[in-house]
Design a protein around this motif. Structure first.
Motif, short mmCIF file in Angstrom:
data_model
loop_
_atom_site.label_atom_id
_atom_site.label_comp_id
_atom_site.label_asym_id
_atom_site.label_seq_id
_atom_site.Cartn_x
_atom_site.Cartn_y
_atom_site.Cartn_z
N THR A 27 11.48 2.17 10.69
CA THR A 27 12.74 2.75 10.24
C THR A 27 13.91 1.77 10.24
OG1 THR A 27 13.15 3.53 12.48
CG2 THR A 27 12.13 5.10 10.97
N VAL A 28 13.67 0.50 10.55
CA VAL A 28 14.77 -0.46 10.57
C VAL A 28 14.35 -1.77 9.90
CG1 VAL A 28 16.41 -1.76 11.99
CG2 VAL A 28 15.60 0.47 12.77
N THR A 29 15.19 -2.23 8.96
CA THR A 29 14.97 -3.57 8.40
C THR A 29 16.10 -4.47 8.84
OG1 THR A 29 16.15 -3.03 6.39
CG2 THR A 29 13.76 -2.76 6.35
N LEU A 30 15.76 -5.74 8.97
CA LEU A 30 16.73 -6.75 9.38
C LEU A 30 16.81 -7.81 8.29
CD1 LEU A 30 18.37 -8.38 11.67
CD2 LEU A 30 16.19 -9.53 12.01
N GLU A 31 18.02 -8.19 7.96
CA GLU A 31 18.22 -9.26 7.00
C GLU A 31 19.22 -10.23 7.61
OE1 GLU A 31 19.86 -9.38 2.54
OE2 GLU A 31 18.98 -7.48 3.16
N ILE A 32 18.93 -11.51 7.53
CA ILE A 32 19.87 -12.51 8.03
C ILE A 32 20.67 -13.02 6.85
CG2 ILE A 32 20.13 -14.71 9.20
CD1 ILE A 32 17.48 -14.10 10.61
N ARG A 33 21.96 -12.83 6.88
CA ARG A 33 22.78 -13.19 5.72
C ARG A 33 23.52 -14.49 6.00
NH1 ARG A 33 24.66 -7.33 3.25
NH2 ARG A 33 22.57 -6.88 2.44
N ALA A 34 22.82 -15.58 5.77
CA ALA A 34 23.38 -16.90 6.07
C ALA A 34 24.40 -17.32 5.03
CB ALA A 34 22.26 -17.93 6.16
N ALA A 35 24.34 -16.74 3.83
CA ALA A 35 25.21 -17.20 2.76
C ALA A 35 26.62 -16.64 2.88
CB ALA A 35 24.61 -16.79 1.41
N VAL A 36 26.79 -15.62 3.71
CA VAL A 36 28.12 -15.03 3.84
C VAL A 36 29.02 -15.96 4.64
CG1 VAL A 36 29.43 -13.08 4.74
CG2 VAL A 36 27.18 -12.71 3.70
N ARG A 37 30.17 -16.28 4.06
CA ARG A 37 31.13 -17.16 4.71
C ARG A 37 31.93 -16.36 5.75
NH1 ARG A 37 30.20 -22.58 3.48
NH2 ARG A 37 31.85 -23.62 4.62
N GLN A 38 32.19 -16.94 6.88
CA GLN A 38 32.92 -16.23 7.93
C GLN A 38 34.16 -17.03 8.32
OE1 GLN A 38 30.56 -14.69 11.13
NE2 GLN A 38 28.65 -14.82 9.97
N LEU A 39 35.33 -16.42 8.15
CA LEU A 39 36.58 -17.09 8.49
C LEU A 39 37.28 -16.31 9.58
CD1 LEU A 39 37.95 -17.70 4.88
CD2 LEU A 39 36.50 -19.21 6.25
N LYS A 106 52.57 -22.14 6.52
CA LYS A 106 53.98 -22.05 6.91
C LYS A 106 54.28 -20.78 7.71
CE LYS A 106 55.53 -20.38 2.33
NZ LYS A 106 54.29 -20.68 1.57
N HIS A 107 53.27 -19.97 7.93
CA HIS A 107 53.49 -18.75 8.72
C HIS A 107 52.93 -18.87 10.13
CE1 HIS A 107 55.00 -16.78 5.15
NE2 HIS A 107 53.92 -17.17 4.49
N GLY A 108 52.57 -20.07 10.52
CA GLY A 108 52.12 -20.29 11.90
C GLY A 108 50.78 -19.66 12.21
N ALA A 109 49.97 -19.41 11.20
CA ALA A 109 48.68 -18.77 11.45
C ALA A 109 47.60 -19.82 11.67
CB ALA A 109 48.30 -17.89 10.26
N ALA A 110 46.50 -19.41 12.26
CA ALA A 110 45.36 -20.30 12.50
C ALA A 110 44.17 -19.79 11.71
CB ALA A 110 45.03 -20.34 13.98
N VAL A 111 43.60 -20.67 10.90
CA VAL A 111 42.41 -20.29 10.12
C VAL A 111 41.28 -21.23 10.51
CG1 VAL A 111 41.42 -20.05 7.82
CG2 VAL A 111 43.85 -19.54 8.19
N ASN A 112 40.14 -20.66 10.87
CA ASN A 112 38.97 -21.48 11.19
C ASN A 112 37.74 -20.94 10.50
OD1 ASN A 112 39.47 -23.67 13.35
ND2 ASN A 112 40.65 -21.92 14.11
N ASP A 113 37.03 -21.81 9.85
CA ASP A 113 35.75 -21.43 9.26
C ASP A 113 34.73 -21.40 10.40
OD1 ASP A 113 33.32 -21.20 7.98
OD2 ASP A 113 33.92 -22.45 6.27
N VAL A 114 34.18 -20.25 10.66
CA VAL A 114 33.23 -20.12 11.76
C VAL A 114 31.83 -19.76 11.24
CG1 VAL A 114 34.92 -19.63 13.55
CG2 VAL A 114 34.02 -17.75 12.16
N SER A 115 31.60 -20.02 9.95
CA SER A 115 30.31 -19.64 9.35
C SER A 115 29.14 -20.28 10.07
CB SER A 115 30.26 -20.09 7.89
OG SER A 115 31.45 -19.77 7.23
N GLY A 116 29.34 -21.49 10.56
CA GLY A 116 28.23 -22.18 11.23
C GLY A 116 28.04 -21.72 12.65
N GLY A 117 29.01 -20.99 13.17
CA GLY A 117 28.96 -20.61 14.59
C GLY A 117 28.56 -19.18 14.83
N GLN A 118 28.44 -18.41 13.74
CA GLN A 118 28.10 -17.01 13.89
C GLN A 118 26.99 -16.64 12.92
OE1 GLN A 118 32.38 -15.39 15.45
NE2 GLN A 118 31.95 -15.02 13.30
N VAL A 119 26.17 -15.72 13.32
CA VAL A 119 25.07 -15.28 12.48
C VAL A 119 25.29 -13.82 12.14
CG1 VAL A 119 22.57 -14.96 12.36
CG2 VAL A 119 23.51 -16.94 13.56
#
Lengths: 191, 994
Positions: A27-39, A106-119
């Motif tokens: 009743t459960v399928t698992l898919e690993i979505r490596a192509a999704v970018r995570q910011l 210019k709004h003092g925000a922090a953006v980090n690409d974490v695609s490689g660090g999260q699954v």
């Protein structure tokens, strides 16, 4: 030269026989979505201009309600009063980080690409709620966890972000890369 | 195989088409699906099931549930053996093996039963009085007590069974599926609430299972089935059977152990309920008469249950002894099952004629105003002595009547099972009218119903349950209607006569034993003795007499014991109170507590993105926090020492490569990043140019070194910090806590990049050549890319961050790369490095290399009591700014002379490798106590230097360079060592700056 398109989620040896899609149980399928970018995005939503700039760069608004997500070109998850996770499967996803960083600098925000660090694990099927209930103390009953809701919690002994999709059918589970092997083993055992 | 002599020809809730075989104490028996081990033993006429704990008296089955104190058996053998199992709660299965835990050489002839002859010696406080003196004998006493004690043996191999945990949420949790619980669940379910109904029995129904009482115009069994069927129709209702609610914790968090069957043995339900209805029923209590522990003396309700549920009649000639109405039903059940009931002995002088007539109508003589005072027989009941009684507990019984029987069914009234209510923090109160403790105010969102709430009649239980279910659902915001109550027969009730200690032919201190706690052999006389010896408080009496200390936690006899205590003290029971009820309600297995968290799932194993390579390279791993890190990479025939020697030399001579990805990594950005980090770090953060790195110490508020790492300025308002592997999560939380709670005015955002970035350290004189060979987009020369700086670059086609930092003292580059590409880059480096004989190394070589350079490891060379000054790093402490821990560094203790300081140690013989942790002393042979002046923190053989090296903390050590002290090697052996500066290799730092 290294082929940049060959991204690895680090679970290749575990899912090797099944590809990136695996039937965990009847009743459960698992898919690993490596192509999704995570910011990962951090910033003060009360600041004039930040939300507007983010909305312009992403093409959709940042959710400001706790544990909400917004859908659009991307899926944006609320992680905290000043923190979001942008999940992006768009073709130009790789450029979204740069665009967002420029728009918000210019709004003092922090953006980090974490695609490689999260699954990102995509769990679907009628047994998903029961499976999650074995390792997570959150209430996934439709009355308590509505479609589009997200929450950070523990699943087994790993910290995760859990999101229910807009149809209320399938869950995304985001886990840190170093815990992914453990979590996949647990999911297989528990399923 | 023995015949099931006590099995009735028909009836019961057993499945006669599914016969089962089992063994007890080496003999084969038969039973049926639906039996418990206890019902199957009784069906086979097995009376004697165990010996008592202290006196080794023969014991049989008394009850039919959690209250059973005697039939505590060992199940199975080998890895799957289970100790401390109550036969009354063990479902029979084919091939079950059980044995008694005491009785040597045999259960029928137990040598230790001589204890019983000297019973006066084994009285209250026996352990305290006997084993205390002389104190030096305690070790022998302890061994003796441990051999004698215990309720079974633990398995000595891993449990082969599976267990799991399951979280659940509901609006209304109903505990107990008897008449009250069923009505409560029905009322709540019909309102639309999410309901969980949990019951410890195999099937719902509670006391009604197997009953032929009419409810709503049909037999009870049919009514139960109809209610349960309706409940199961609701999507949001879950009915759990074989499920014991054993813990009621804070915030309506309730834990349930469910017996599953199949390859999953047990499941732990962790339920968060908005409202809880406690309808778990009541325990029948025994009466304390002489020899009331003989096998064949049973609770009346248990006798009825065995007859009705299991079609087992535990005796042929019975006597029923009661002080209340409920046991009349037992007499009727016995008669119906074909047993001869010699008499129904009722302590009450008068009872409603309706009840008496019904019993007499089936030919049972009723003796009102009589008591059973003593039991004949040793290994089982042979008869009872009955006396006329007028209600005076101080009277001496005349024992005028002698009745032959093999079964005595006893009812001393009922104790509501207030355990969960009390665990939840609720008060309990003595009910003067019903003579029992009942639940009073709740402290959590729970209410009690049914006999657990002191309601005895079926009609009252149904009503009470319905009302509780409606109220619970309404408390959750559901518009609950009141379900119609089924019509049941109402009867006149004659009140219970309070009776605890039954008068005997002799005085209560010298008559045959009147047992209160069957597991611990606590008798009426023990409680009386405790009072004579000065104990008053119920908790003290409990500990002195061991009353209620067994695995049954006094479910059977505790309240009777409290009442006897009250009587002895001459105080009302209400003022004596009860002892504390604590979880678990019944013992739970370690297996169900652990759930899936055993073996590889015991604790998460964190793996770096390069882990697979290490595995295929044959690395030996060590645990660093939750990480598995390569410890060393042995080649054929190498041990730890030879592998590490090779790895060290290869790094010093050419190139070593280390997976340093486990370092904590934190991105710091925002308007106030500089201001924030100036407060955190002792050094001048703002003075750092963009692209420069600095060694960063992090101090606690106490001024002690808490963590360290390298911090790099990436931009005007952006820094990148590394932390120790073990400190990563703690440091991030620490920084966040300062931002969120102390300095919310600072606009700074922290993001963990520990998993996002993998770190590969390439160290050694050839490392620059290797990177150049791979193709690097920037000039790697010493001039263009100096030590302690950072550059963004493309390396082998991958975007990376390069850091010229060194934890080995060699020319080195730390390469940060997106973890998705880390394994590919590692492989590329290994391939290109072949010409330089690139050598992968693990944590052990890393430790040796850094120790040769005198670099400390926080947590190894420091222990939370070491300041930067102690480490010789005072140059890092900025004088003209404030930072966390600065003020503490001015405390007198931090500036005093003689603090332990970091030094190096060299063994005088040039060969001896000191032990880490070894104590340092001035001179061997000094008078005891020998003053300790420090200890060794790190110690290795340095193959590069050709002699051992050590780091140590020594009192006033920095001013003692060149002096000789001594180190303990253990077992009285002492090494002579010389104090030296802590840098052994390249003290001019020429190599790392190259």
């Amino acid at each position: 030269m290294t082929d940049l398109s060959q991204r690895r989620h680090g679970l290749e040896t575990l899912v090797g026989a099944h590809g990136d899609r695996e039937q965990l149980s009847a009743t459960v399928t698992l898919e690993i979505r490596a192509a999704v970018r995570q910011l990962n995005l951090r910033g003060d939503p009360g600041k004039a201009g930040l939300r507007t700039a983010a909305e312009e760069a992403l093409g959709q608004a940042l959710p400001v309600q706790p544990n909400a997500t917004t859908a659009g070109p991307h899926t944006i998850c609320w992680l905290g009063p000043d923190e979001w996770l942008v999940l992006s499967a768009t073709p130009d996803a790789a450029n979204v980080a740069t665009a967002l960083e420029q728009a918000l600098s210019k709004h003092g925000a922090a953006v980090n690409d974490v695609s490689g660090g999260q699954v990102l694990l995509h769990l679907a099927g009628s047994g998903v709620r029961d499976l999650l209930a074995k390792g997570c103390t959150l209430d996934f009953h439709p009355r308590a966890f509505a479609p589009g809701a997200c929450a950070q919690s523990g699943l087994a002994k790993a910290n995760v972000l859990i999101r229910l999709d807009e149809d209320g059918e399938a869950f995304d589970v985001v886990v840190r890369r170093s815990f992914a092997d453990y979590l996949l083993r647990w999911l297989r055992h528990a399923a | 195989m023995a015949r099931q002599t006590n099995r009735l020809g028909s009836g019961g809730r057993i499945d006669r088409s599914r016969p089962l075989r089992f063994r007890f104490n080496g003999r084969d028996y038969g039973g049926y699906e639906g039996d418990t081990l206890a019902s199957a033993l009784l069906a086979n006429g097995v009376r004697l099931v165990n010996r008592s704990f202290k006196l080794h008296r023969p014991r049989g089955i008394i009850g039919c549930g959690a209250e059973e104190p005697n039939a505590i058996l060992q199940l199975g053998s080998g890895a799957g053996t289970l100790p401390n199992q109550r036969a009354t709660q063990v479902s029979l299965y084919d091939g079950l093996e059980a044995r008694s835990t005491r009785g040597w050489p045999s259960l029928r002839f137990d040598a230790s039963s001589v204890n019983d002859l000297f019973g006066r010696v084994f009285s209250a406080g026996f352990y305290y009085k006997t084993f205390m003196f002389p104190q030096r004998w305690w070790d022998y006493y302890e061994a003796f007590i441990r051999r004698s004690a215990g309720l079974g043996v633990a398995p000595d191999r891993p449990d082969p069974d599976r267990y799991e945990h399951r979280n659940a949420h509901c609006d209304v949790l109903v505990v107990g599926a008897g008449p009250a619980g069923l009505m409560a669940a029905l009322a709540a379910a019909r309102s639309g609430a999410r309901v969980i109904l949990a019951d410890q029995q195999r099937e719902p129904g509670g006391s009604l299972v197997g009953s032929d009482l009419p409810i709503g115009g049909r037999p009870a069994d049919e009514w139960i089935a109809a209610v349960v069927d309706e409940l199961r129709e609701f999507d949001d209702v879950r009915v759990l059977t074989h499920s014991i609610v054993f813990g009621y914790h804070d915030h309506n968090f309730v834990t349930i152990a469910q017996e599953c069957g199949g390859d999953m043995r047990e499941r732990l339900w962790r339920v968060r309920a908005r409202q809880v209805v406690l309808a778990q029923g009541a325990f029948e209590r025994p009466l304390a008469f002489c020899n009331n522990d003989r096998p064949g003396v049973m609770l009346a309700s248990a006798v009825s249950a065995y007859i009705k549920r299991y079609a087992v009649c535990p005796g042929r000639r019975a006597v029923v002894f009661t002080n209340n109405d409920s046991a009349y039903q037992c007499a009727l059940d016995l008669a119906h099952a074909g047993a001869t009931v010699g008499a129904l002995v009722d302590s009450r002088g008068s009872v409603s004629s309706e009840l008496t007539d019904r019993v007499e109508a089936v030919g049972i003589p009723v003796l009102h105003g009589h008591i059973v005072t003593d039991v004949r027989g040793r290994l089982s009941v042979g008869g009872v002595r009955v006396a006329r009684w007028n209600g005076d507990t101080d009277a001496r019984a005349d024992n005028s009547i002698d009745i032959r029987c093999d079964l005595l069914a006893v009812s001393g009234g009922w104790n509501p099972a207030v355990h969960l209510h009390s665990q939840a923090g609720g008060a309990i109160a003595w009910d003067e009218r019903r003579h029992c403790f009942v639940p009073a105010e709740s402290r959590q969102a729970n209410r009690s119903a049914g006999s657990g709430n002191g309601r005895w009649s079926l009609a009252d239980c149904l009503r009470d349950g319905r009302d509780a279910g409606v109220a619970a659902a309404r408390s959750c915001g559901f518009d609950a209607a009141e379900p119609e109550l089924p019509v049941v027969e109402e009867r006149d009730e004659t009140p219970l006569q309070p009776l605890w200690r039954v008068p005997a032919a002799r005085d209560p201190d010298s008559c045959p034993k009147q047992f209160l706690d069957f597991q611990n052999d606590t008798c009426v006389a023990d409680v009386r003795l405790a009072v004579r010896e000065g104990y008053r408080n119920v908790e003290h009496v409990k500990r002195y007499t061991a009353l209620g200390f067994g695995t049954d936690q006094g479910k059977l006899g505790n309240i009777t014991g409290m009442a006897v205590l009250a009587e002895t003290l001459g105080a009302p029971v209400a003022s004596v109170g009860t002892t504390t009820f604590r979880p678990p309600f019944t013992p739970v297995s370690f297996g169900v507590c652990a759930g899936e968290g055993v073996g590889e799932l015991y604790d998460p194993v964190r793996k770096t993105a390069i882990h697979e390579w290490h595995v295929s390279a044959g690395a030996a791993f060590e645990n660093v926090g939750q990480w598995h890190r390569p410890w060393y990479f042995p080649r054929a025939g190498e041990d730890l020492n030879s592998a590490v020697a090779r790895e060290c030399l290869a790094t010093r001579r050419s190139i070593g490569i280390l997976d340093a990805s486990t370092l904590g990594k934190i991105d710091v950005q925002g308007r106030d990043a500089v201001a924030f980090l100036e407060r955190i770090y002792p050094h001048k953060v703002g003075r750092m140019a963009v692209g420069r790195c600095a060694y960063g110490l992090m101090l606690g508020e106490d001024g002690m070194v808490m963590d360290d790492g390298v911090m790099t300025r990436l931009g005007d308002r952006r820094y990148y910090l590394t932390t120790t592997t073990g400190g990563a999560a703690r440091v991030l939380a620490w920084l966040e806590s300062w931002l969120q709670t102390e300095w919310p005015d600072l606009e700074v955002y922290l993001t963990s990049l520990t998993d996002q970035l993998s770190t590969i350290s390439v160290a050694g004189p050839n490392s620059r050549r290797l990177l150049e060979k791979l193709g690097c987009s920037i000039d790697l020369s010493r001039e263009q890319f100096p030590f302690m700086s950072m550059r963004q670059a493309d390396l082998a086609g991958l975007p990376v961050q390069l850091f010229r930092v060194s934890f080995s003292g060699e020319l080195a580059f730390e390469i940060n790369v997106d973890s998705a590409h880390a394994l590919a880059l590692w492989q590329t480096l290994m391939d290109a490095g072949r010409e330089f004989e690139i050598t992968p190394y693990g944590t052990e070589t890393m430790h040796v290399l850094r120790a040769e350079k005198g670099f400390v490891i926080v947590g190894q060379d420091t222990d939370g009591s070491v300041t930067p000054i102690d480490l010789g790093l005072e140059r890092m402490l900025a004088k003209d700014k404030d930072f966390l821990g600065k003020r503490s560094l001015a405390r007198p203790d931090c500036v005093r002379e003689g603090r332990k300081q970091l030094v190096g140690l060299l063994s005088a013989d040039g060969r001896t490798v000191l032990r880490e942790g070894a104590q340092l002393i001035e001179e061997p042979g000094a008078a005891h106590p020998v003053p300790m002046i420090g200890h060794v923190t790190s110690s290795y053989m340095s193959d590069c230097l050709g002699h051992p090296i050590a780091l140590a903390l020594v009192a006033g050590g920095r001013s003692r360079h060149g002096e000789t002290i001594h180190a303990s090697l253990g077992a009285g052996s002492i090494a002579t060592v010389t104090i030296v500066p802590p840098v052994f290799y390249d003290p001019q730092n020429e190599r790392q700056h190259d």
